[in-house]
Design a protein around this motif. Structure first.
Motif, PDB file in Angstrom:
ATOM      1  N   PHE A  60      19.946 -52.771  37.841  1.00 13.29           N
ATOM      2  CA  PHE A  60      20.279 -53.838  36.904  1.00 13.29           C
ATOM      3  C   PHE A  60      21.600 -53.549  36.194  1.00 13.29           C
ATOM      4  N   ARG A 104      21.394 -56.806  40.432  1.00  9.86           N
ATOM      5  CA  ARG A 104      20.127 -57.501  40.278  1.00  9.86           C
ATOM      6  C   ARG A 104      19.982 -57.861  38.800  1.00  9.86           C
ATOM      7  N   LEU A 132      12.556 -50.868  43.068  1.00  7.59           N
ATOM      8  CA  LEU A 132      11.954 -51.338  41.819  1.00  7.59           C
ATOM      9  C   LEU A 132      10.797 -50.451  41.379  1.00  7.59           C
ATOM     10  N   VAL A 133       9.944 -50.050  42.330  1.00  8.69           N
ATOM     11  CA  VAL A 133       8.766 -49.277  41.913  1.00  8.69           C
ATOM     12  C   VAL A 133       9.084 -47.801  41.671  1.00  8.69           C
ATOM     13  N   THR A 134      10.285 -47.375  42.026  1.00 11.04           N
ATOM     14  CA  THR A 134      10.654 -45.978  41.754  1.00 11.04           C
ATOM     15  C   THR A 134      11.719 -45.866  40.664  1.00 11.04           C
ATOM     16  N   GLY A 135      12.103 -47.006  40.072  1.00  9.83           N
ATOM     17  CA  GLY A 135      13.005 -46.967  38.917  1.00  9.83           C
ATOM     18  C   GLY A 135      14.452 -46.661  39.249  1.00  9.83           C
ATOM     19  N   LYS A 136      14.888 -47.043  40.446  1.00  7.82           N
ATOM     20  CA  LYS A 136      16.294 -46.814  40.812  1.00  7.82           C
ATOM     21  C   LYS A 136      17.201 -47.761  40.012  1.00  7.82           C
ATOM     22  N   PRO A 137      18.446 -47.355  39.765  1.00  5.41           N
ATOM     23  CA  PRO A 137      19.347 -48.250  39.015  1.00  5.41           C
ATOM     24  C   PRO A 137      19.674 -49.493  39.831  1.00  5.41           C
ATOM     25  N   ILE A 161      22.239 -53.391  33.085  1.00  9.44           N
ATOM     26  CA  ILE A 161      22.088 -52.476  31.954  1.00  9.44           C
ATOM     27  C   ILE A 161      21.988 -51.023  32.432  1.00  9.44           C
ATOM     28  N   ASP A 162      21.758 -50.830  33.724  1.00  9.17           N
ATOM     29  CA  ASP A 162      21.650 -49.472  34.288  1.00  9.17           C
ATOM     30  C   ASP A 162      23.005 -48.885  34.695  1.00  9.17           C
ATOM     31  N   GLY A 218      17.693 -58.998  35.394  1.00 10.72           N
ATOM     32  CA  GLY A 218      16.374 -59.005  34.767  1.00 10.72           C
ATOM     33  C   GLY A 218      16.066 -60.352  34.156  1.00 10.72           C
ATOM     34  N   GLY A 265      12.022 -53.804  46.795  1.00  4.64           N
ATOM     35  CA  GLY A 265      10.712 -53.346  46.329  1.00  4.64           C
ATOM     36  C   GLY A 265      10.648 -51.855  46.059  1.00  4.64           C
ATOM     37  N   LYS A 266      11.050 -51.070  47.035  1.00  2.30           N
ATOM     38  CA  LYS A 266      10.943 -49.608  46.883  1.00  2.30           C
ATOM     39  C   LYS A 266      11.785 -49.114  45.705  1.00  2.30           C
ATOM     40  N   ALA A 293      11.477 -50.612  52.365  1.00  5.17           N
ATOM     41  CA  ALA A 293      10.648 -49.417  52.212  1.00  5.17           C
ATOM     42  C   ALA A 293      10.599 -48.560  53.476  1.00  5.17           C
TER      43      ALA A 293
END
Lengths: 755, 155
Positions: A219, A429, A212-217, A221-222, A431, A209-210, A43
């Protein structure tokens, strides 16, 4: 200081000969292909260097002192992407805020055991990770000593700064990185003393962390690529079935659909490794432009299925051949239960026998007998199975979530007809894993689809595909018997445990070694429902059963359940039955967690209205004891608190390890209480979360407290061990709260409801 | 196929898709906003939660034709710099294990706090109950929601 020979180690930190000249890194394509000016790490924004210098396969140092540390193993939520680099960083002696973490691709030349399985990521790489950091630290010191013309023994390295006290010289790692990268790898290096660790043993936040909480690709499936197609597969609706015929033309005309065809994954003569396994070798594939269009087309597909004959298959598991039989026929859960209950004596095998249990039971004043069972479970990772592949004539690129990239690579190679060295596997990463992504048939599927389509393809399973595809936690059954003399002494112990298709028995685990007359037997029942490893395989049932039964024995003997277990463990420690080494566990460490949980939970002084159950278990080389507190809220049991004591050796990242403990507790309560997969005519009766019940917020414990045993033993397993024992603690606390013992999972079928 | 004009994360995007296409797949496949996750497709797990106006909704059950003039906010648009109080709290508590469900958890939590800035434990559990976390981070999620409420009140 611990001196270790670097040559004894593995491959990664011995410099690749092609890089023997040192200098600029050209190694890791993922990183070099997109060199960002600013990367997000922890972060905090870090300024990226102009040049990187590779010191070894685990790390490279930038000219400004920023360090990139490769995390070799799959990240499935066990937080290795943070904790593995922490180990390197500590030995390197670098400030953690100057560290950038990168996921390493599969590289069997550099790394070993790039697997998320057996709770072994940290323990199997502990020495290599430390060596990688320590080797680099040593080389940086040497580079400084040469530059400054001072003895290397007088150069110190602290938080990324090299210093020489007598001359007052100092330099950042970045200034010496180029010179260090040209040096020979030292023959012997010093590892830090445990007391000098400055990062290991301190809590560090998740490096993703950062994002994950901002929805960056992050995974699989992304994954998006130019020209990428979406594929999905259709498998038979029931176990014991296979494809007969289907009407492709009807859905080929639907919007966005590119092609509909079948793939046969493995040839009949392909010798599979156990992790290559798939329940359904022939699949219908629908390929299109977007996920929704493909999912809609699948629903509209008309298919005829037919019954399979009995199938036998030979698979290898770490070099051993295993013959597996899948009987013909459509199976039902009622039949499964009956087969497990009424096992014929000819199928029962003795796994361990101490003393004369038959005589002890014959002469017993009282015998208690109890049977326990659990259903099949689906792993239900929140991210459904998916993978990306781009296969060209002679090369395959794969990217996505897998727990076993190394073991899947040969299957991909075989099916594509492309040599191993032309197959690149990278990991996103993931899920969730829980064992499901050990079985990477979806990687082989997407590779075959991409090869046929001559295009980059992302394969995506629907939740229904995912839940009905097999590879379940087996259904298990165990009967325990205990014999007592007229003084209520425990004189014999008998466990007979079986399952579909494997037995959950660990014959040499506690209480083996603590009871003179001991008999452990197992049996198996064949099935065409396919199963696989599920978080803490076998332990995930037998721990709860055994720990519930021990509770009944203690009650019969009028003893406190912790005191009773400690008495048995004292016996196993001081005067074990059989040879000490024939018992799998260390009785003193086992007792240690029970004593710690007794103290931390204030066991003897429960608050009024609090009903407590205890459980303790050993698996994956770690010891976990848990006390679960229930309060009754209008006749409904509510889990108020769980106190856990864990001995997993040195704890690398305490807060992250506590998170795993909390997750294990909630996962265990959830599956013991609510979840199960049942079958009718071979069809799974649950295919999504409307009928498959997973634990939710309201049902989780209100508080979970984790205490670690202070230890200087090398780290042992952490991902799996907190999961199995809680099922026993739950059953034992429910008994105290309601007067009802629980024997059949999910307990909700036996009436109790939590939350 | 039909053309739609969608207000999303402060801008307007045009798209030509089948009217029945759920917003989840419009976001993920067409707008490349992949922070919104696919979990079940039947509104049971909450991984796909977005804000429609100020309400937390399941985007897997929201056909694009039903959106109209309403504004959609996804995890990518929750704050400009990832510093929404709920995001800050999630970072501080270090909530996630695998992290896959957390965007949905964060969207549900932020909608809750907008309507109820100081929820009780029961209200948090009630609002969050539709979001499954398979890894079992529920106790941390609850702690983070409380922390976010605190951050809200101190700013």
């Amino acid at each position: 200081m611990t001196h270790i020979k670097t040559k004894q180690g593995r491959r990664a930190f011995i410099k690749n000969s092609s890089l023997a000249g040192g200098g600029l890194v050209l190694g890791f394509s993922w990183f070099n292909s997109c060199k960002p000016k600013v990367a997000e790490a922890l972060a905090v924004e870090i300024e990226m260097p102009k040049e990187w210098y590779e010191i070894n396969g685990y790390l490279k140092i930038g000219d400004n002192g920023v360090v990139t540390i490769m995390s070799p193993n799959p990240e499935i939520g066990q937080n290795v992407r943070t904790s593995m680099p922490m180990i390197v960083a500590d030995e390197l002696e670098v400030d953690w805020k100057n560290v950038v973490v990168e996921q390493a691709a599969l590289n069997t030349n550099l790394y070993s055991w790039q697997v998320a399985g057996g709770s072994r990521s940290i323990s199997s790489s502990w020495q290599n990770l430390r060596m990688a950091g320590a080797t680099a630290r040593h080389m940086l010191k040497e580079a400084a000593a040469e530059t400054w013309q001072v003895p290397v023994g007088e150069v110190t390295a602290v938080a990324g700064i090299l210093s020489h006290e007598a001359t007052g010289k100092s330099a950042g790692y970045g200034e010496m990185a180029s010179a260090a990268s040209k040096l020979e790898v030292p023959e012997e290096i010093e590892l830090k003393e445990i007391k000098d660790f400055s990062i290991i043993g301190t809590s560090r936040k998740n490096v993703d962390g950062k994002k994950l909480v901002t929805g960056k690709p992050l995974f699989g499936i992304d994954v998006q690529r130019e020209g990428m197609l979406i594929a999905s597969v259709v498998h038979p609706p029931a176990f014991g079935m296979k494809l007969k015929s289907y009407d492709a033309e009807a859905i080929k005309q639907m919007p966005g659909i590119r092609d509909v065809f079948t793939i046969k994954l493995y040839d009949d003569d392909f010798k599979k490794m156990a992790f290559h396994f798939t329940a359904f070798n022939e699949l219908i594939v629908v390929v299109g432009d977007s996920t929704w269009q493909v999912f809609q087309a699948k629903k509209a597909l008309n298919v005829e299925w037919e019954n399979n004959p009995e199938i036998t298959d030979t698979m290898t598991m770490f070099g051993n051949d295993m013959k597996v039989t899948f009987p013909a026929g459509m199976e039902n859960s009622e039949d499964h239960t009956a087969k497990l209950k009424d096992i014929t004596s000819s199928k029962i095998k003795v796994a361990r026998k101490d003393g004369n249990p038959e005589a002890a039971f014959k002469n017993a004043a009282k015998i208690i007998e109890r049977s326990y069972s659990c259903p099949f479970l689906a792993h239900n990772t929140m991210e459904p199975m998916n993978f990306f592949a781009h296969v060209t004539d002679d090369h395959a690129e794969l990217l996505g979530p897998t727990q076993t990239p190394e073991w899947m690579e040969p299957a991909v190679s075989e099916v594509l007809g492309i040599p191993l060295e032309n197959i690149d596997i990278q990991m996103t990463r993931q899920g969730g894993g829980f064992g499901r992504r050990l079985y990477g048939h979806f990687m082989v599927e997407v590779a075959a689809i991409s090869q046929r389509m001559k295009a980059p393809v992302k394969l995506v399973y629907t939740r229904e595909d995912d839940m009905t595809q097999g590879i379940y936690r087996p259904a298990y059954y165990a009967t325990y018997r205990a014999a007592f003399d007229t003084d209520k002494n425990l004189t014999a112990f008998h466990v007979r445990a079986g399952g579909i298709p494997e037995s959950p028995l660990f014959a040499n685990r506690f209480p083996a070694g603590a009871i003179d007359n001991y008999l452990a037997e197992d049996f198996t029942v064949d099935s065409n429902i396919t199963t696989g490893a599920f978080r803490a395989p076998r332990s995930n049932f037998i721990a709860g059963a055994e720990q519930s039964f021990l509770d009944e024995i203690a009650e019969e003997m009028g003893k406190d359940p912790i005191d009773f277990r400690l008495e048995l463990l004292k016996r196993a420690d001081e005067n074990p039955v059989g040879k000490k080494e024939s018992n799998d566990y260390d009785a003193s460490r086992y007792a240690g967690v029970l004593e710690l949980v007794r103290e931390k939970s204030n066991w003897k002084q429960a608050e009024p209205g609090v009903h407590r159950g205890v459980s303790a278990y050993f698996c994956h080389q770690s010891y976990v004891a848990q006390v679960l507190d229930i309060v009754m809220d209008n006749d409904t049991p509510v889990v108020k608190k769980v106190t856990a004591a864990i001995d997993c050796g040195i704890v690398v990242n305490p807060d992250a390890a506590s998170n795993l403990s909390e997750g294990g507790v909630i996962d265990g309560i959830g599956h013991a209480m609510y979840s199960g997969l049942t079958f009718k005519d071979g069809m799974p009766q649950q295919s999504n979360f409307d009928r498959y019940r997973l634990i939710r917020h309201k049902e989780a414990p209100k508080m979970i407290e984790t205490h670690f045993v202070q230890s200087e033993i090398d780290p042992t397993g952490m991902g799996e061990p907190p999961f199995p024992p809680i099922m026993g603690a739950l059953a034992n606390a429910l008994y105290k709260a309601t007067g009802q013992r629980h024997y059949q999972q999910p307990f909700i079928k036996e009436k109790q409801i939590i939350g | 196929m039909a053309t739609f004009s969608i207000h999303i994360n402060g801008s307007t995007k045009n798209i030509d898709v089948d009217p029945s296409t759920p917003m989840l797949w419009v976001l993920r496949d067409h707008f490349n906003l992949v922070g919104t996750k696919f979990g079940c497709g039947i509104a049971q797990c909450g991984a796909c939660t977005v804000h429609l106006g100020e309400n937390a909704v399941r985007s897997c059950q929201l056909p694009i034709s039903a959106v109209g003039e309403q504004h959609i906010t996804t995890i990518e648009g929750l704050s400009e710099n990832g510093n929404h109080p709920v995001q800050q709290a999630w970072l501080e508590v270090d909530v996630y294990q695998c992290g896959y469900c957390q965007a949905g958890q964060i969207m549900t939590a932020s909608a809750l706090l907008k309507k109820n800035p100081n929820p009780t434990e029961e209200e948090i559990e009630g609002a969050m109950n539709g979001n499954i976390c398979r890894c079992g981070t529920y106790t941390r999620i609850k702690k983070a929601v409380k922390k976010a409420a605190e951050i809200n009140q101190n700013t």
